[in-house]
Design a protein around this motif. Structure first.
Motif, mmCIF file in Angstrom:
data_model
loop_
_atom_site.group_PDB
_atom_site.id
_atom_site.type_symbol
_atom_site.label_atom_id
_atom_site.label_comp_id
_atom_site.label_asym_id
_atom_site.label_seq_id
_atom_site.Cartn_x
_atom_site.Cartn_y
_atom_site.Cartn_z
ATOM 1 N N GLY A 78 -71.146 48.246 -12.923
ATOM 2 C CA GLY A 78 -71.584 48.009 -14.287
ATOM 3 C C GLY A 78 -72.076 46.619 -14.532
ATOM 4 O O GLY A 78 -72.734 46.363 -15.530
ATOM 5 N N ALA A 79 -71.770 45.635 -13.684
ATOM 6 C CA ALA A 79 -72.220 44.270 -13.889
ATOM 7 C C ALA A 79 -73.362 43.967 -12.933
ATOM 8 O O ALA A 79 -73.670 44.714 -12.020
ATOM 9 C CB ALA A 79 -71.073 43.300 -13.658
ATOM 10 N N GLY A 80 -73.996 42.824 -13.145
ATOM 11 C CA GLY A 80 -75.045 42.414 -12.235
ATOM 12 C C GLY A 80 -76.411 42.483 -12.879
ATOM 13 O O GLY A 80 -76.764 43.436 -13.545
ATOM 14 N N SER A 81 -77.185 41.396 -12.711
ATOM 15 C CA SER A 81 -78.511 41.330 -13.299
ATOM 16 C C SER A 81 -79.509 42.187 -12.516
ATOM 17 O O SER A 81 -79.404 42.334 -11.309
ATOM 18 C CB SER A 81 -78.989 39.869 -13.297
ATOM 19 O OG SER A 81 -80.335 39.811 -13.635
ATOM 20 N N THR A 82 -80.458 42.777 -13.237
ATOM 21 C CA THR A 82 -81.524 43.526 -12.566
ATOM 22 C C THR A 82 -82.773 42.667 -12.404
ATOM 23 O O THR A 82 -83.787 43.136 -11.901
ATOM 24 C CB THR A 82 -81.884 44.781 -13.376
ATOM 25 O OG1 THR A 82 -82.253 44.385 -14.708
ATOM 26 C CG2 THR A 82 -80.697 45.732 -13.451
ATOM 27 N N SER A 83 -82.706 41.408 -12.863
ATOM 28 C CA SER A 83 -83.857 40.514 -12.760
ATOM 29 C C SER A 83 -84.138 40.171 -11.297
ATOM 30 O O SER A 83 -83.221 40.095 -10.475
ATOM 31 C CB SER A 83 -83.572 39.226 -13.550
ATOM 32 O OG SER A 83 -84.552 38.266 -13.258
ATOM 33 N N SER A 84 -85.398 39.925 -10.984
ATOM 34 C CA SER A 84 -85.731 39.492 -9.626
ATOM 35 C C SER A 84 -85.341 38.036 -9.428
ATOM 36 O O SER A 84 -85.191 37.583 -8.287
ATOM 37 C CB SER A 84 -87.230 39.684 -9.374
ATOM 38 O OG SER A 84 -87.980 38.938 -10.318
ATOM 39 N N ASP A 85 -85.235 37.300 -10.530
ATOM 40 C CA ASP A 85 -84.768 35.920 -10.446
ATOM 41 C C ASP A 85 -83.244 35.889 -10.438
ATOM 42 O O ASP A 85 -82.593 36.814 -10.921
ATOM 43 C CB ASP A 85 -85.263 35.114 -11.648
ATOM 44 C CG ASP A 85 -86.775 35.007 -11.693
ATOM 45 O OD1 ASP A 85 -87.411 35.233 -10.644
ATOM 46 O OD2 ASP A 85 -87.312 34.707 -12.774
ATOM 47 N N LEU A 86 -82.710 34.807 -9.900
ATOM 48 C CA LEU A 86 -81.270 34.601 -9.997
ATOM 49 C C LEU A 86 -80.980 34.106 -11.411
ATOM 50 O O LEU A 86 -81.589 33.147 -11.872
ATOM 51 C CB LEU A 86 -80.801 33.586 -8.961
ATOM 52 C CG LEU A 86 -79.303 33.342 -8.861
ATOM 53 C CD1 LEU A 86 -78.929 32.937 -7.427
ATOM 54 C CD2 LEU A 86 -78.821 32.259 -9.824
ATOM 55 N N THR A 87 -80.076 34.751 -12.098
ATOM 56 C CA THR A 87 -79.760 34.350 -13.466
ATOM 57 C C THR A 87 -78.489 33.510 -13.476
ATOM 58 O O THR A 87 -77.486 33.865 -12.854
ATOM 59 C CB THR A 87 -79.573 35.581 -14.369
ATOM 60 O OG1 THR A 87 -78.622 36.455 -13.771
ATOM 61 C CG2 THR A 87 -80.895 36.321 -14.546
ATOM 62 N N MET A 88 -78.550 32.412 -14.186
ATOM 63 C CA MET A 88 -77.401 31.496 -14.272
ATOM 64 C C MET A 88 -77.189 31.123 -15.728
ATOM 65 O O MET A 88 -78.147 30.842 -16.450
ATOM 66 C CB MET A 88 -77.657 30.237 -13.440
ATOM 67 C CG MET A 88 -76.533 29.216 -13.524
ATOM 68 S SD MET A 88 -76.847 27.761 -12.485
ATOM 69 C CE MET A 88 -75.418 26.753 -12.898
ATOM 70 N N THR A 89 -75.942 31.091 -16.146
ATOM 71 C CA THR A 89 -75.647 30.737 -17.531
ATOM 72 C C THR A 89 -74.474 29.766 -17.591
ATOM 73 O O THR A 89 -73.603 29.770 -16.725
ATOM 74 C CB THR A 89 -75.346 32.016 -18.347
ATOM 75 O OG1 THR A 89 -75.241 31.686 -19.729
ATOM 76 C CG2 THR A 89 -74.054 32.675 -17.901
ATOM 77 N N TRP A 90 -74.476 28.950 -18.630
ATOM 78 C CA TRP A 90 -73.394 27.995 -18.842
ATOM 79 C C TRP A 90 -73.311 27.656 -20.314
ATOM 80 O O TRP A 90 -74.196 27.971 -21.096
ATOM 81 C CB TRP A 90 -73.622 26.722 -18.014
ATOM 82 C CG TRP A 90 -74.837 25.929 -18.429
ATOM 83 C CD1 TRP A 90 -74.928 24.994 -19.428
ATOM 84 C CD2 TRP A 90 -76.153 25.989 -17.836
ATOM 85 N NE1 TRP A 90 -76.203 24.471 -19.499
ATOM 86 C CE2 TRP A 90 -76.979 25.068 -18.535
ATOM 87 C CE3 TRP A 90 -76.720 26.732 -16.796
ATOM 88 C CZ2 TRP A 90 -78.324 24.874 -18.225
ATOM 89 C CZ3 TRP A 90 -78.062 26.542 -16.486
ATOM 90 C CH2 TRP A 90 -78.848 25.619 -17.180
#
Length: 443
Positions: free
Chosen positions: A35-47
């Protein structure tokens, strides 16, 4: 740039715990990493963080991408409020970021829900943790597995208006000071100021910088290892409240009206409004207010002055960087973690924006560019860290706070206030405190 352990941190923790608890069902649905995990081709990072932290991250990540052109990073960032609400929503919707900044107070809950990726298989290969102490890495370790890389050293310390102290002809106490030394210098402040200034803000209801350290000096924890009950005795809390009652009686600490007004409002902290020279709220540093022109300094939480006293201070890891378990880019996320941990450019860009750097190498790299107050802050944190690492009698670092911890912390504050206002005797409040705490943790 304030320290990582502060009342603001406490409030972040409270907020985060409440969020995690409220969305426990959603998180449970993600157990096992589905159920988790980005489908974007880019690596997604948040803070989360301040504008200064945002800018430092962005500058560093731009440099990283120049060095690693195959890794494209999509950044999202915000303040702390709502950060974990959004994260939980993303988890439930299958769009969690690949890499995120994590609160040390929450890492255990997310790790045990199967949201975070264990990092042990990367250590010593693409994740170089040279210079990180075992004590520090414990902040990102859950049930024996590493889930987060600490960004810095978080310690318990007092913030001192040193120039105010010197104007009264008083010296900054030695770092090896005791609770008796704190009482003496606080009483001296009141006398030397002609009754205009109290010594130290009332710590009787303060958990993180105060009572937890005191309890650990007696070999007791705040919460039991399983989080289902308190780890300290009624005798310990009674002794603690009697100490602060004496502090108030001798004007070493301010009356309860000042303490009450400052609850949840850093701008009304006794040091900020000029009513005290010592505070356990290290969030005062960098928060502005009336003391910004004063020369600040920092001291460890005092040591026990009783027979058999242990080292009560401890070290945590500030914020962490974690990868989500369902991500397909965990290896690239680890590469970025390693970059922030070891790369000279990243270390210099981040300075103190994520806390006191975790390694001696990093601290040396940024030392020349720091303000005098930053240097004093870092020196004290380093002093505490080294003392804790050498101590043979210190308890292990505290376990992550359990569900209901925020209610217990507030109960401690309100209970001390009830005693200070004379609404309850210490013995009557003790009974009420333990009854209510038991209901919170057992309920």
């Amino acid at each position: 740039m304030g320290h990582q352990i502060s009342r603001r941190t406490l409030f972040r923790t409270v907020s985060g715990l409440a969020v995690a608890g409220a969305l426990g069902t959603s998180l449970s649905a993600c157990a096992g990493g589905t159920g988790a995990g980005s489908t974007s081709s880019d690596l997604t990072m948040t803070w989360w963080g301040s504008d200064d932290r945002h800018n430092a991250y962005k500058k560093s990540l731009a440099y990283f991408q120049k060095q690693n052109p195959k890794v494209k990073i999509r950044e999202t960032y915000q303040g702390y409020d709502g950060y974990f609400d959004k994260f939980n929503t993303n988890i439930a919707g299958g769009s969690a970021p690949d890499l995120l900044q994590m609160d040390t107070a929450l890492v255990a809950q997310y790790a045990r829900k199967g949201v975070l990726a264990p990092l042990d298989s990367y250590v010593g290969k693409t994740l170089d943790l040279t210079g990180f102490s075992k004590t520090l890495l414990a902040a990102g370790t859950v049930d024996g597995k590493l889930y987060g890389v600490p960004s810095g050293i978080g310690v318990n310390q007092l913030t001192v208006n040193r120039s105010g102290l010197e104007k009264l002809g008083l010296k900054l106490p030695d770092r090896e000071w005791t609770w008796a030394d704190l009482k003496k210098v606080a009483q001296d402040v009141y006398k030397k100021s002609g009754g205009k200034t109290y010594g130290v803000d009332d710590g009787g209801g303060s958990t993180l910088q105060c009572f937890e350290v005191f309890a650990r000096e007696k070999g007791q924890t705040f919460f039991s290892d399983d989080g289902k009950k308190l780890g300290f005795t009624s005798d310990t809390l009674q002794e603690w409240w009697e100490y602060w009652a004496e502090m108030r009686r001798t004007n070493a600490s301010p009356p309860p009206a000042i303490t009450s007004a400052a609850h949840n409002d850093l701008t009304k902290n006794a040091v900020v409004i000029g009513k005290a020279l010592f505070t356990f709220d290290s969030g005062v540093y960098g928060a502005g207010g009336s003391i910004t022109d004063a020369q600040l300094d920092f001291l460890p939480t005092p040591q026990g002055d009783f027979s058999g006293a242990r080292e009560g201070n401890f070290v945590n890891g500030g914020v962490l960087l974690c990868a989500t378990k369902a991500s397909k880019k965990v290896a690239d996320s680890v590469k970025i973690m390693n970059f922030f941990a070891q790369d000279d450019t990243a270390i210099k860009d981040m300075q103190l924006f994520r806390g006191i750097p975790p390694t001696e190498k990093a601290r040396n790299l940024i030392a020349s560019g720091l303000t005098e107050t930053d240097k004093l802050n870092m020196e004290n944190a380093d002093y505490i860290s080294q003392r804790v690492s050498k101590a043979s009698n210190a308890l292990p670092a505290p376990v992550p706070p359990p569900q209901g911890a925020d209610q217990i912390w507030d109960l401690l504050f309100q209970s001390n206030l009830a005693v200070a206002f004379g609404k309850k005797s210490i013995k009557a409040q003790l009974s009420e405190f333990f009854d209510q705490a038991g209901g919170i943790l057992g309920g």
